[in-house]
Design a protein around this motif. Sequence first.
Motif, PDB file in Angstrom:
ATOM      1  N   GLN A 141       0.836  -1.196   0.000  1.00 58.14           N
ATOM      2  CA  GLN A 141       0.000   0.000   0.000  1.00 58.14           C
ATOM      3  C   GLN A 141       0.872   1.247   0.000  1.00 58.14           C
ATOM      4  O   GLN A 141       1.899   1.301   0.674  1.00 58.14           O
ATOM      5  CB  GLN A 141      -0.931   0.017   1.217  1.00 58.14           C
ATOM      6  N   TYR A 142       0.400   2.215  -0.759  1.00 61.10           N
ATOM      7  CA  TYR A 142       1.113   3.494  -0.867  1.00 61.10           C
ATOM      8  C   TYR A 142       0.136   4.604  -0.511  1.00 61.10           C
ATOM      9  O   TYR A 142      -0.880   4.785  -1.188  1.00 61.10           O
ATOM     10  CB  TYR A 142       1.643   3.657  -2.285  1.00 61.10           C
ATOM     11  N   ASN A 143       0.425   5.348   0.547  1.00 64.53           N
ATOM     12  CA  ASN A 143      -0.447   6.411   1.013  1.00 64.53           C
ATOM     13  C   ASN A 143       0.313   7.727   1.043  1.00 64.53           C
ATOM     14  O   ASN A 143       1.537   7.758   1.245  1.00 64.53           O
ATOM     15  CB  ASN A 143      -0.995   6.091   2.411  1.00 64.53           C
ATOM     16  N   GLN A 144      -0.423   8.804   0.856  1.00 72.78           N
ATOM     17  CA  GLN A 144       0.222  10.122   0.749  1.00 72.78           C
ATOM     18  C   GLN A 144      -0.697  11.192   1.301  1.00 72.78           C
ATOM     19  O   GLN A 144      -1.932  11.104   1.210  1.00 72.78           O
ATOM     20  CB  GLN A 144       0.564  10.394  -0.715  1.00 72.78           C
ATOM     21  N   ALA A 145      -0.105  12.236   1.871  1.00 75.95           N
ATOM     22  CA  ALA A 145      -0.841  13.419   2.341  1.00 75.95           C
ATOM     23  C   ALA A 145       0.027  14.648   2.104  1.00 75.95           C
ATOM     24  O   ALA A 145       1.245  14.611   2.302  1.00 75.95           O
ATOM     25  CB  ALA A 145      -1.193  13.297   3.822  1.00 75.95           C
ATOM     26  N   SER A 161       4.645  10.770   2.444  1.00 71.65           N
ATOM     27  CA  SER A 161       4.174   9.579   1.740  1.00 71.65           C
ATOM     28  C   SER A 161       4.846   8.364   2.344  1.00 71.65           C
ATOM     29  O   SER A 161       5.982   8.433   2.832  1.00 71.65           O
ATOM     30  CB  SER A 161       4.470   9.671   0.242  1.00 71.65           C
ATOM     31  N   GLY A 162       4.131   7.252   2.316  1.00 71.42           N
ATOM     32  CA  GLY A 162       4.661   6.031   2.900  1.00 71.42           C
ATOM     33  C   GLY A 162       4.194   4.802   2.157  1.00 71.42           C
ATOM     34  O   GLY A 162       3.053   4.750   1.664  1.00 71.42           O
ATOM     35  N   LEU A 163       5.073   3.841   2.039  1.00 70.96           N
ATOM     36  CA  LEU A 163       4.768   2.573   1.391  1.00 70.96           C
ATOM     37  C   LEU A 163       5.061   1.449   2.368  1.00 70.96           C
ATOM     38  O   LEU A 163       6.097   1.460   3.042  1.00 70.96           O
ATOM     39  CB  LEU A 163       5.598   2.412   0.116  1.00 70.96           C
ATOM     40  N   ASP A 185       8.752   2.131   3.481  1.00 70.27           N
ATOM     41  CA  ASP A 185       9.447   3.321   2.995  1.00 70.27           C
ATOM     42  C   ASP A 185       8.661   4.535   3.449  1.00 70.27           C
ATOM     43  O   ASP A 185       7.420   4.542   3.415  1.00 70.27           O
ATOM     44  CB  ASP A 185       9.539   3.324   1.472  1.00 70.27           C
ATOM     45  N   GLN A 186       9.357   5.585   3.855  1.00 63.67           N
ATOM     46  CA  GLN A 186       8.718   6.823   4.259  1.00 63.67           C
ATOM     47  C   GLN A 186       9.464   8.011   3.655  1.00 63.67           C
ATOM     48  O   GLN A 186      10.694   7.974   3.509  1.00 63.67           O
ATOM     49  CB  GLN A 186       8.691   6.953   5.779  1.00 63.67           C
ATOM     50  N   LEU A 187       8.700   9.032   3.318  1.00 65.81           N
ATOM     51  CA  LEU A 187       9.288  10.228   2.697  1.00 65.81           C
ATOM     52  C   LEU A 187       8.601  11.478   3.239  1.00 65.81           C
ATOM     53  O   LEU A 187       7.372  11.571   3.247  1.00 65.81           O
ATOM     54  CB  LEU A 187       9.116  10.176   1.178  1.00 65.81           C
ATOM     55  N   GLY A 188       9.403  12.428   3.690  1.00 63.36           N
ATOM     56  CA  GLY A 188       8.898  13.741   4.075  1.00 63.36           C
ATOM     57  C   GLY A 188       9.466  14.784   3.131  1.00 63.36           C
ATOM     58  O   GLY A 188      10.657  14.754   2.800  1.00 63.36           O
ATOM     59  N   LYS A 206      13.784  16.665   0.468  1.00 58.63           N
ATOM     60  CA  LYS A 206      13.051  15.516   0.991  1.00 58.63           C
ATOM     61  C   LYS A 206      13.996  14.564   1.718  1.00 58.63           C
ATOM     62  O   LYS A 206      15.179  14.437   1.370  1.00 58.63           O
ATOM     63  CB  LYS A 206      12.300  14.790  -0.132  1.00 58.63           C
ATOM     64  N   TYR A 207      13.430  13.921   2.717  1.00 54.19           N
ATOM     65  CA  TYR A 207      14.165  12.941   3.510  1.00 54.19           C
ATOM     66  C   TYR A 207      13.479  11.596   3.351  1.00 54.19           C
ATOM     67  O   TYR A 207      12.284  11.460   3.622  1.00 54.19           O
ATOM     68  CB  TYR A 207      14.191  13.350   4.984  1.00 54.19           C
ATOM     69  N   TRP A 208      14.237  10.611   2.879  1.00 51.39           N
ATOM     70  CA  TRP A 208      13.686   9.277   2.617  1.00 51.39           C
ATOM     71  C   TRP A 208      14.320   8.271   3.553  1.00 51.39           C
ATOM     72  O   TRP A 208      15.524   8.292   3.791  1.00 51.39           O
ATOM     73  CB  TRP A 208      13.962   8.893   1.165  1.00 51.39           C
ATOM     74  N   GLN A 209      13.495   7.391   4.089  1.00 48.89           N
ATOM     75  CA  GLN A 209      13.986   6.333   4.971  1.00 48.89           C
ATOM     76  C   GLN A 209      13.319   5.021   4.588  1.00 48.89           C
ATOM     77  O   GLN A 209      12.102   4.971   4.357  1.00 48.89           O
ATOM     78  CB  GLN A 209      13.701   6.648   6.437  1.00 48.89           C
ATOM     79  N   SER A 210      14.092   3.974   4.513  1.00 43.86           N
ATOM     80  CA  SER A 210      13.578   2.651   4.177  1.00 43.86           C
ATOM     81  C   SER A 210      14.006   1.654   5.245  1.00 43.86           C
ATOM     82  O   SER A 210      15.105   1.755   5.801  1.00 43.86           O
ATOM     83  CB  SER A 210      14.094   2.215   2.804  1.00 43.86           C
ATOM     84  N   ARG A 211      13.129   0.692   5.513  1.00 40.80           N
ATOM     85  CA  ARG A 211      13.444  -0.348   6.492  1.00 40.80           C
ATOM     86  C   ARG A 211      13.015  -1.697   5.937  1.00 40.80           C
ATOM     87  O   ARG A 211      11.885  -1.864   5.488  1.00 40.80           O
ATOM     88  CB  ARG A 211      12.731  -0.080   7.823  1.00 40.80           C
TER      89      ARG A 211
END
Length: 450
Positions: A141-145, A161-163, A185-188, A206-211
């Motif tokens: 799922q991919y969600n965004q605001a 946004s986050g996946l 995955d998260q992105l601000g 933007k700052y991206w973080q993946s786990r």
Amino acid sequence: MPRHTGESRYPSDHRESSSRRKSGSMPLTLFWIPAFAGMTRAWIPACAGMTTSGRLRYARHGISAALISLFLLAPLYASDVGTTGAAFLKLGVGARGLGMGEAYTAAAAGADALYWNPAALIETGRPAVMLTYNPILEDTQYNQASLAMRAKWFALGLGYSGLSNNAMASYDDMGNKGESFDATDQLGALGFAIGGKNFSLGLSGKYWQSRIDKISYSALAGDGGLLFVNPFFKPLRHAVVVKNIGGKVSFITQEDPLPLQATFGNALSLGKHLIVTADGSSLRGSGGVFSGGVEWNAVAKERLGLSLRGGYTTKRNEIDKLSGASFGVGFLLSAISLDYAWIPYGELGDTHAVTLLWRIPKWEKKPKAARSPSEKHTLRETLGTEESLKEVVITLDSGKKVRGEILRETPTRYLIKTGGLTINVYKDSVIRVEKAKASHKKSLGTLDPP
């Protein structure tokens, strides 16, 4: 650490390779850069003897040419053969842009512009909030605001946004299936734009973080964009965008560059009912990408709209020829719009995106209801014989001051004798009432009779 199945949670793999470099991308760049450089050199002596406004106009053109030349250098690096990391950064956002085949850099406006072209944030009208739900293939799922607002020549955007995938299978070295694990995955993102309706410049960080399971990694990146109207043909707009500018991302022992992308976009408005878009991109690790889209506004009223969309991109057609296509529909009712997009991925399945956009309405004070003259006349007849109570100075919301004698006071009105007239003054139009002093003029003005 469990071993990945080999199937990516993205429609495009986490690491991509390409053995091709699109012919023509470098000659095109080398053609444009000297052309703009020559124009810039010609403008400098041309400014001599010009008015201040003329110099500013030519300076703006020179800056635009320099920026475009700088952005057009990006394909020389974006088309490098090799691998890239952070495939999450390649995902499009918003059902409208996805439904138009991702050919959206020159058509974006408002909250979704933060992801496509930060310069288009300047197209924000009322402050807007955008929410997107986009299930991508199985169990992902991919969600965004996002939020966008504008004040005159400056616009600001903020987004998240986050996946997530909560059921990724793992296998050991012998091929035996192990326990499933989570991956996110998260992105601000924070961006701004300056300019007006004919030219704007935007930047975003933007700052991206993946786990993956218990291992996490992150990266900082930036986007830059231009949006401008064709000076010779006003219905045509152009965009130049460079996305994912940054260093490399490391995962355990593997180190890969970010998926740098340079795009030149176009949007042609044919009246208020039809928009045609075309984007050409150079994407690191994939080479050249072409996207085209169309939007037909079947109903195009200020507070009511119905739009049908379609598009095609070569970004996904390696999976299946149909997978490059996309279709969408949009509805507008008052300050709320709802958009839907269908994006096929061949044998991998279909994906769907739904976006809700709310344009926050401007708060306006309701106008006061008019009082009928007959109502005022009846009250004056009823109260007109009362004896004077005191002499005051009344300040009205119109800024006018009136000196007179209050004959009678009710919960909603004053009956005042001023200038030989007896009239009603409604309290909701009064700012201040003060006792008349010797310093006040004897006659500060009178009100018109009701």
